[in-house]
Write a protein that holds these residues in place. Structure first.
Motif, mmCIF file in Angstrom:
data_model
loop_
_atom_site.group_PDB
_atom_site.id
_atom_site.type_symbol
_atom_site.label_atom_id
_atom_site.label_comp_id
_atom_site.label_asym_id
_atom_site.label_seq_id
_atom_site.Cartn_x
_atom_site.Cartn_y
_atom_site.Cartn_z
ATOM 1 N N PRO A 33 -2.155 -28.997 72.478
ATOM 2 C CA PRO A 33 -1.250 -29.533 71.456
ATOM 3 C C PRO A 33 -0.487 -30.755 71.953
ATOM 4 O O PRO A 33 -0.318 -30.961 73.156
ATOM 5 N N TYR A 34 -0.004 -31.546 71.001
ATOM 6 C CA TYR A 34 0.849 -32.690 71.295
ATOM 7 C C TYR A 34 2.230 -32.183 71.746
ATOM 8 O O TYR A 34 2.708 -31.174 71.236
ATOM 9 N N PRO A 35 2.919 -32.821 72.699
ATOM 10 C CA PRO A 35 2.563 -34.068 73.372
ATOM 11 C C PRO A 35 1.754 -33.886 74.656
ATOM 12 O O PRO A 35 1.294 -34.861 75.231
ATOM 13 N N VAL A 36 1.586 -32.627 75.108
ATOM 14 C CA VAL A 36 0.863 -32.406 76.364
ATOM 15 C C VAL A 36 -0.571 -32.906 76.254
ATOM 16 O O VAL A 36 -1.095 -33.552 77.168
ATOM 17 N N GLY A 37 -1.215 -32.637 75.117
ATOM 18 C CA GLY A 37 -2.595 -33.078 74.949
ATOM 19 C C GLY A 37 -2.748 -34.583 74.998
ATOM 20 O O GLY A 37 -3.796 -35.096 75.400
ATOM 21 N N ASN A 38 -1.689 -35.298 74.619
ATOM 22 C CA ASN A 38 -1.767 -36.756 74.600
ATOM 23 C C ASN A 38 -1.812 -37.365 75.991
ATOM 24 O O ASN A 38 -2.121 -38.549 76.150
ATOM 25 N N LEU A 39 -1.509 -36.562 77.014
ATOM 26 C CA LEU A 39 -1.631 -37.065 78.385
ATOM 27 C C LEU A 39 -3.068 -37.450 78.707
ATOM 28 O O LEU A 39 -3.323 -38.264 79.594
ATOM 29 N N GLU A 145 5.787 -46.442 75.804
ATOM 30 C CA GLU A 145 6.102 -45.481 74.740
ATOM 31 C C GLU A 145 7.461 -45.787 74.115
ATOM 32 O O GLU A 145 7.630 -45.708 72.888
ATOM 33 N N VAL A 146 8.438 -46.142 74.943
ATOM 34 C CA VAL A 146 9.771 -46.465 74.426
ATOM 35 C C VAL A 146 9.702 -47.646 73.468
ATOM 36 O O VAL A 146 10.383 -47.660 72.426
ATOM 37 N N ARG A 147 8.874 -48.629 73.779
ATOM 38 C CA ARG A 147 8.719 -49.794 72.902
ATOM 39 C C ARG A 147 8.162 -49.412 71.527
ATOM 40 O O ARG A 147 8.374 -50.133 70.556
ATOM 41 N N ARG A 148 7.444 -48.296 71.466
ATOM 42 C CA ARG A 148 6.808 -47.888 70.206
ATOM 43 C C ARG A 148 7.708 -47.049 69.307
ATOM 44 O O ARG A 148 7.387 -46.845 68.136
ATOM 45 N N ILE A 149 8.812 -46.555 69.860
ATOM 46 C CA ILE A 149 9.684 -45.675 69.080
ATOM 47 C C ILE A 149 10.196 -46.405 67.843
ATOM 48 O O ILE A 149 10.708 -47.523 67.924
ATOM 49 N N GLY A 150 10.043 -45.768 66.694
ATOM 50 C CA GLY A 150 10.535 -46.339 65.442
ATOM 51 C C GLY A 150 9.546 -47.221 64.719
ATOM 52 O O GLY A 150 9.785 -47.585 63.558
ATOM 53 N N LEU A 159 8.878 -40.870 71.800
ATOM 54 C CA LEU A 159 9.985 -40.413 72.637
ATOM 55 C C LEU A 159 9.554 -39.241 73.509
ATOM 56 O O LEU A 159 9.879 -39.192 74.704
ATOM 57 N N TRP A 160 8.796 -38.292 72.927
ATOM 58 C CA TRP A 160 8.369 -37.119 73.683
ATOM 59 C C TRP A 160 7.346 -37.506 74.759
ATOM 60 O O TRP A 160 7.375 -36.967 75.863
ATOM 61 N N ASP A 161 6.477 -38.464 74.444
ATOM 62 C CA ASP A 161 5.540 -38.974 75.449
ATOM 63 C C ASP A 161 6.297 -39.623 76.610
ATOM 64 O O ASP A 161 5.958 -39.421 77.777
ATOM 65 N N ALA A 162 7.320 -40.422 76.255
ATOM 66 C CA ALA A 162 8.084 -41.123 77.288
ATOM 67 C C ALA A 162 8.813 -40.138 78.198
ATOM 68 O O ALA A 162 8.820 -40.297 79.429
ATOM 69 N N LEU A 163 9.423 -39.121 77.605
ATOM 70 C CA LEU A 163 10.141 -38.126 78.406
ATOM 71 C C LEU A 163 9.186 -37.355 79.311
ATOM 72 O O LEU A 163 9.490 -37.096 80.483
#
Length: 207
Positions: A33-39, A145-150, A159-163
């Motif tokens: 599941p996301y966000p772990v799967g997105n790694l 990832e932070v640049r993509r927020i919003g 945000l969850w990917d960045a964290l």
């Protein structure tokens, strides 16, 4: 003291490890599941895998670089083989231009991070830079990832990917360092390296 791996063993681990990295990376993306799967979509994670290979090799930085590069190159077609077998993707992706482009990135990343893995076991400034690099690449990707927020295509999800990537970066530095002093210096060094890495990502077309 454990003797350093023999050449054949290093080559075998590079090829088999690369195949498993690519194949299991696709499985990871598809079923977790996301966000772990997105790694699984993370270039930084593959760079950390190259670092781990160099760290395992222990000495002989050019051997570590060559092995790590081979592993990442093998991982690319292995990923597309998994996609073809599991979800019926087109087999032509194995040798498509995009696959070849990722293989070229694999040579570069494998060389840099394979050497970094051996440096982390060295002394002096090399030990600091070596331990800093795997954390820095994760921090750099967290910056993307932070640049993509919003943004309309992403919303708050980055945000969850960045964290997650920031936490992994801290963990990798902690594991790569052999002393608290090395860990502290590596973490401080990782910050400017991450900024340089973020710039490199942007120049390479990552947005």
């Amino acid at each position: 003291m454990r003797s350093e791996p023999e050449h054949r063993r290093v080559a075998l681990v590079a090829v088999v490890g690369g195949f498993l990295l690519g194949f299991l990376d696709f499985v990871w993306i598809k079923y977790l599941p996301y966000p772990v799967g997105n790694l699984g979509n993370s270039s930084a994670v593959w760079a950390v895998a190259a670092f781990a290979f160099g760290y395992w090799v222990r000495s002989g930085r050019w051997r570590a670089a060559a092995g790590a590069a081979v592993g990442l190159v093998v991982a690319v077609p292995s990923y597309y083989v998994a996609a073809a077998l599991i979800q019926g993707d087109n087999w032509s992706m194995v040798w498509a231009p995009t696959s070849l482009l990722w293989m070229s990135f694999g040579v570069l990343a494998g060389t840099i991070f394979g050497i970094a893995g051996t440096w982390a076991r060295d002394a002096g400034w090399r030990s600091v830079v070596g331990a800093a690099l795997p954390g820095a690449v994760l921090f750099a990707e967290a910056g993307l990832e932070v640049r993509r927020i919003g943004q309309p295509s992403y919303g708050i999800d980055p945000l969850w990917d960045a964290l997650l990537k920031t936490a992994l970066g801290l963990l990798v530095v902690a594991l790569a360092g052999r002393t608290n002093r090395q860990r502290g210096l590596a973490l401080a060094t990782a910050v400017p390296l991450a900024l340089a890495g973020l710039a490199a990502f942007l120049l390479a077309g990552f947005r």
